[in-house]
Motif scaffolding. Structure first.
Motif, PDB file in Angstrom:
ATOM      1  N   HIS A   1       0.820  -1.216   0.000  1.00  0.00           N
ATOM      2  CA  HIS A   1       0.000   0.000   0.000  1.00  0.00           C
ATOM      3  C   HIS A   1       0.848   1.258   0.000  1.00  0.00           C
ATOM      4  O   HIS A   1       0.456   2.280  -0.543  1.00  0.00           O
ATOM      5  N   HIS A   2       2.049   1.216   0.590  1.00  0.00           N
ATOM      6  CA  HIS A   2       2.894   2.401   0.639  1.00  0.00           C
ATOM      7  C   HIS A   2       3.745   2.523  -0.624  1.00  0.00           C
ATOM      8  O   HIS A   2       4.542   3.441  -0.735  1.00  0.00           O
ATOM      9  N   LYS A   3       3.582   1.584  -1.585  1.00  0.00           N
ATOM     10  CA  LYS A   3       4.333   1.651  -2.832  1.00  0.00           C
ATOM     11  C   LYS A   3       3.446   2.085  -3.994  1.00  0.00           C
ATOM     12  O   LYS A   3       3.811   1.930  -5.155  1.00  0.00           O
ATOM     13  N   ARG A   4       2.278   2.639  -3.714  1.00  0.00           N
ATOM     14  CA  ARG A   4       1.349   2.994  -4.776  1.00  0.00           C
ATOM     15  C   ARG A   4       1.621   4.382  -5.354  1.00  0.00           C
ATOM     16  O   ARG A   4       0.930   4.813  -6.269  1.00  0.00           O
ATOM     17  N   ASN A   5       2.602   5.069  -4.837  1.00  0.00           N
ATOM     18  CA  ASN A   5       2.991   6.343  -5.424  1.00  0.00           C
ATOM     19  C   ASN A   5       3.720   6.083  -6.744  1.00  0.00           C
ATOM     20  O   ASN A   5       4.194   4.985  -7.007  1.00  0.00           O
ATOM     21  N   PRO A   6       3.819   7.119  -7.593  1.00  0.00           N
ATOM     22  CA  PRO A   6       4.597   6.963  -8.828  1.00  0.00           C
ATOM     23  C   PRO A   6       6.042   6.612  -8.505  1.00  0.00           C
ATOM     24  O   PRO A   6       6.645   7.161  -7.590  1.00  0.00           O
ATOM     25  N   TRP A   7       6.584   5.689  -9.291  1.00  0.00           N
ATOM     26  CA  TRP A   7       7.957   5.249  -9.105  1.00  0.00           C
ATOM     27  C   TRP A   7       8.767   5.537 -10.359  1.00  0.00           C
ATOM     28  O   TRP A   7       8.272   5.407 -11.474  1.00  0.00           O
ATOM     29  N   LEU A   8      10.005   5.938 -10.158  1.00  0.00           N
ATOM     30  CA  LEU A   8      10.922   6.113 -11.279  1.00  0.00           C
ATOM     31  C   LEU A   8      11.745   4.847 -11.397  1.00  0.00           C
ATOM     32  O   LEU A   8      12.552   4.533 -10.524  1.00  0.00           O
ATOM     33  N   LEU A   9      11.520   4.105 -12.468  1.00  0.00           N
ATOM     34  CA  LEU A   9      12.248   2.862 -12.666  1.00  0.00           C
ATOM     35  C   LEU A   9      13.634   3.169 -13.206  1.00  0.00           C
ATOM     36  O   LEU A   9      13.789   3.804 -14.249  1.00  0.00           O
ATOM     37  N   LEU A  10      14.652   2.711 -12.481  1.00  0.00           N
ATOM     38  CA  LEU A  10      16.043   2.947 -12.854  1.00  0.00           C
ATOM     39  C   LEU A  10      16.663   1.613 -13.241  1.00  0.00           C
ATOM     40  O   LEU A  10      17.214   0.906 -12.396  1.00  0.00           O
TER      41      LEU A  10
ATOM     42  N   LYS B   1      -2.171  14.202  -0.349  1.00  0.00           N
ATOM     43  CA  LYS B   1      -1.170  14.507   0.680  1.00  0.00           C
ATOM     44  C   LYS B   1       0.081  13.639   0.543  1.00  0.00           C
ATOM     45  O   LYS B   1       0.850  13.510   1.485  1.00  0.00           O
ATOM     46  N   SER B   2       0.268  13.064  -0.631  1.00  0.00           N
ATOM     47  CA  SER B   2       1.433  12.205  -0.820  1.00  0.00           C
ATOM     48  C   SER B   2       2.715  12.999  -0.652  1.00  0.00           C
ATOM     49  O   SER B   2       2.874  14.079  -1.218  1.00  0.00           O
ATOM     50  N   PRO B   3       3.683  12.480   0.129  1.00  0.00           N
ATOM     51  CA  PRO B   3       4.956  13.180   0.295  1.00  0.00           C
ATOM     52  C   PRO B   3       5.869  13.016  -0.908  1.00  0.00           C
ATOM     53  O   PRO B   3       6.897  13.684  -1.015  1.00  0.00           O
ATOM     54  N   TYR B   4       5.505  12.123  -1.849  1.00  0.00           N
ATOM     55  CA  TYR B   4       6.381  11.815  -2.967  1.00  0.00           C
ATOM     56  C   TYR B   4       5.920  12.426  -4.285  1.00  0.00           C
ATOM     57  O   TYR B   4       6.642  12.375  -5.272  1.00  0.00           O
ATOM     58  N   CYS B   5       4.732  12.961  -4.319  1.00  0.00           N
ATOM     59  CA  CYS B   5       4.204  13.560  -5.543  1.00  0.00           C
ATOM     60  C   CYS B   5       3.468  14.838  -5.172  1.00  0.00           C
ATOM     61  O   CYS B   5       2.616  14.829  -4.276  1.00  0.00           O
ATOM     62  N   LYS B   6       3.800  15.956  -5.806  1.00  0.00           N
ATOM     63  CA  LYS B   6       3.263  17.255  -5.415  1.00  0.00           C
ATOM     64  C   LYS B   6       2.434  17.857  -6.537  1.00  0.00           C
ATOM     65  O   LYS B   6       2.730  17.676  -7.721  1.00  0.00           O
ATOM     66  N   ALA B   7       1.400  18.593  -6.141  1.00  0.00           N
ATOM     67  CA  ALA B   7       0.530  19.263  -7.099  1.00  0.00           C
ATOM     68  C   ALA B   7       1.285  20.367  -7.832  1.00  0.00           C
ATOM     69  O   ALA B   7       2.281  20.898  -7.342  1.00  0.00           O
ATOM     70  N   ASN B   8       0.788  20.681  -9.019  1.00  0.00           N
ATOM     71  CA  ASN B   8       1.337  21.760  -9.853  1.00  0.00           C
ATOM     72  C   ASN B   8       2.788  21.508 -10.245  1.00  0.00           C
ATOM     73  O   ASN B   8       3.578  22.433 -10.399  1.00  0.00           O
ATOM     74  N   HIS B   9       3.141  20.226 -10.406  1.00  0.00           N
ATOM     75  CA  HIS B   9       4.477  19.837 -10.832  1.00  0.00           C
ATOM     76  C   HIS B   9       4.395  18.978 -12.090  1.00  0.00           C
ATOM     77  O   HIS B   9       3.427  18.240 -12.293  1.00  0.00           O
ATOM     78  N   ILE B  10       5.407  19.082 -12.917  1.00  0.00           N
ATOM     79  CA  ILE B  10       5.558  18.222 -14.086  1.00  0.00           C
ATOM     80  C   ILE B  10       6.729  17.274 -13.824  1.00  0.00           C
ATOM     81  O   ILE B  10       7.857  17.722 -13.597  1.00  0.00           O
ATOM     82  N   TYR B  11       6.461  15.983 -13.840  1.00  0.00           N
ATOM     83  CA  TYR B  11       7.480  14.957 -13.658  1.00  0.00           C
ATOM     84  C   TYR B  11       7.823  14.402 -15.037  1.00  0.00           C
ATOM     85  O   TYR B  11       6.947  13.891 -15.744  1.00  0.00           O
ATOM     86  N   TYR B  12       9.071  14.506 -15.441  1.00  0.00           N
ATOM     87  CA  TYR B  12       9.409  14.128 -16.813  1.00  0.00           C
ATOM     88  C   TYR B  12      10.666  13.270 -16.876  1.00  0.00           C
ATOM     89  O   TYR B  12      11.569  13.371 -16.044  1.00  0.00           O
ATOM     90  N   THR B  13      10.669  12.387 -17.858  1.00  0.00           N
ATOM     91  CA  THR B  13      11.861  11.631 -18.214  1.00  0.00           C
ATOM     92  C   THR B  13      12.137  11.866 -19.691  1.00  0.00           C
ATOM     93  O   THR B  13      11.322  12.433 -20.420  1.00  0.00           O
ATOM     94  N   ASP B  14      13.273  11.386 -20.125  1.00  0.00           N
ATOM     95  CA  ASP B  14      13.796  11.675 -21.453  1.00  0.00           C
ATOM     96  C   ASP B  14      13.369  10.598 -22.441  1.00  0.00           C
ATOM     97  O   ASP B  14      13.638   9.423 -22.237  1.00  0.00           O
TER      98      ASP B  14
END
Length: 405
Positions: A47-56, A348-361
């Motif tokens: 349940h605590h891993k349901r935030n967006p993850w960046l796969l490396l 209220k997720s500490p790992y994903c914030k409103a009004n932000h763009i998360y981008y990869t290449d």
């Protein structure tokens, strides 16, 4: 004996606290298998891993990451029979990754949390493939047709497996009966679709020369795509599904008017003439039924490296005939890259914030797939337009991508 029996009735909150200290998914699976009661209380994904993850890919075991990220931010996942040097990630959605095997052109869907996997039709079945010649090294070359003008040319198999696909998105998890995948492929950025258990990819033809699509999404029973010139296209998913289900299948060309095509709203703010190949365009569906178009600007630097320095964000509301520029995503965030372009409500997720763009290449033209390269990844705060770069000096063989469980 009574003390032992009491473990099966452990309160769920205590179980969740235990899972927060597990950093390997295999350990989480073992915890679920202690007893059937724990298995029923714990979901397949922590349940605590349901935030967006960046796969490396391929570097999470590198001890140097422990000096960059907190231990709690690193989650190790092992793929069985997965060679990082022989796979490229070209999409993700609904917790699944879509990969291409460089050596043989297979297209696979992998779920890193459940270890499930399945195959989509291979690269050799795309509409621009005339035939495939295998040599005694079992590598060979492809004979291709350029769909825009009918010209014939050849390319070696390994290069074709690396460069044929730009991006693949899926409409749902594969256990849905209306599952569909759509790929941007070929030199001219065409669109092709397939259903689960299909043997081949089917082209979505254009009446005119290919528009060079740069992004595609499934949204409200439609397929939306944005092209090089920031034109928006709409296709009817149900009509395409019906045609794919017919045996034998007819050509889709006569159905262009019912399947769809270019939308009425012109490119946003007529900025298309200023855009070039150093800018990626993305289309995103919103919870209110509107669409976003994001244009990611890149600065060209020495050795063909590029750094994102600006975003343009446009919105197309329902029944509107023109795009409007916006400067805030309000309570939402967006994630773009090889993943399906999505809008998210972080709460209220500490790992994903409103009004932000998360981008990869995903500037595939600037990299050599399968070779180590720097990737431009970051998080843009639209409120102050500041960007936080993610691991800017780490080279990747397989490009990172956002994974949304």
């Amino acid at each position: 004996m009574a003390e032992i029996d009491r473990w099966w009735n452990l309160h769920p909150d205590l179980l969740y606290q235990i899972t927060e200290h597990l950093y390997f998914y295999d350990d989480y699976i073992r915890l679920r298998l202690v007893c059937k009661e724990w298995n029923s209380k714990l979901s397949s994904i922590p349940h605590h891993k349901r935030n967006p993850w960046l796969l490396l890919p391929g570097t999470t075991h590198d001890s140097s990451l422990n000096h960059i990220l907190d231990k709690e931010q690193i989650y190790h996942v092992m793929f069985p029979d997965f060679d990082i040097n022989d796979n490229l990630i070209y999409g993700s959605g609904y917790g699944w990754l879509i990969t291409v095997v460089i050596s043989n052109g297979a297209i696979r869907m992998l779920n890193p949390f459940t270890k499930s996997h399945l195959d989509l039709p291979p690269i050799s079945t795309f509409p621009d493939v005339v035939r495939y010649h295998r040599d005694w090294w079992h590598v060979g070359e492809y004979v291709l047709v350029e769909l825009s003008d009918g010209s014939i040319y050849t390319i070696d198999a390994i290069s074709f497996h690396k460069y044929e696909i730009w991006k693949i998105v899926i409409s749902s998890p594969p256990d849905n009966e209306d599952f569909m995948a759509v790929a941007i492929y070929g030199e001219c950025g065409n669109l092709a679709v397939c259903k689960l258990n299909d043997k081949r990819w089917t082209d979505i033809p254009m009446e005119e020369i290919s528009p060079l699509f740069q992004d595609v999404i499934f949204f409200q029973d439609k397929i939306y795509a944005v092209d090089f010139d920031t034109n928006l296209y709409e296709f009817d998913k149900k009509v395409i599904m019906d045609e794919l289900g017919k045996k034998p299948r007819p050509q889709l060309v006569p159905l262009l008017t019912s399947i769809g095509g270019i939308c009425e709203p012109p490119p946003p703010a007529k900025l298309a003439t200023h855009y070039n190949c150093s800018m990626n365009k993305y289309v995103i569906g919103c919870v209110d039924g509107s669409l976003l178009m994001i244009v990611k600007h890149d600065d060209w630097a020495m050795k063909m490296l590029h750094i994102c320095n600006k975003f343009d964000v446009f919105k197309l509301t329902k029944n509107s005939k023109e795009w409007s520029r916006i400067h805030s995503l309000e309570d939402y965030a967006v994630m773009i890259g090889y993943n399906s372009s999505v809008q998210m409500f972080p709460g209220k997720s500490p790992y994903c914030k409103a009004n932000h763009i998360y981008y990869t290449d995903n500037q595939v033209v600037l990299h050599t797939p399968g070779e180590p390269s720097l990737q431009d990844m970051g998080i843009l705060n639209l409120e102050d337009t500041k960007t936080n770069k993610i691991l800017p000096n780490v080279e990747w063989v397989c490009p990172p991508t956002w994974l949304l469980p």
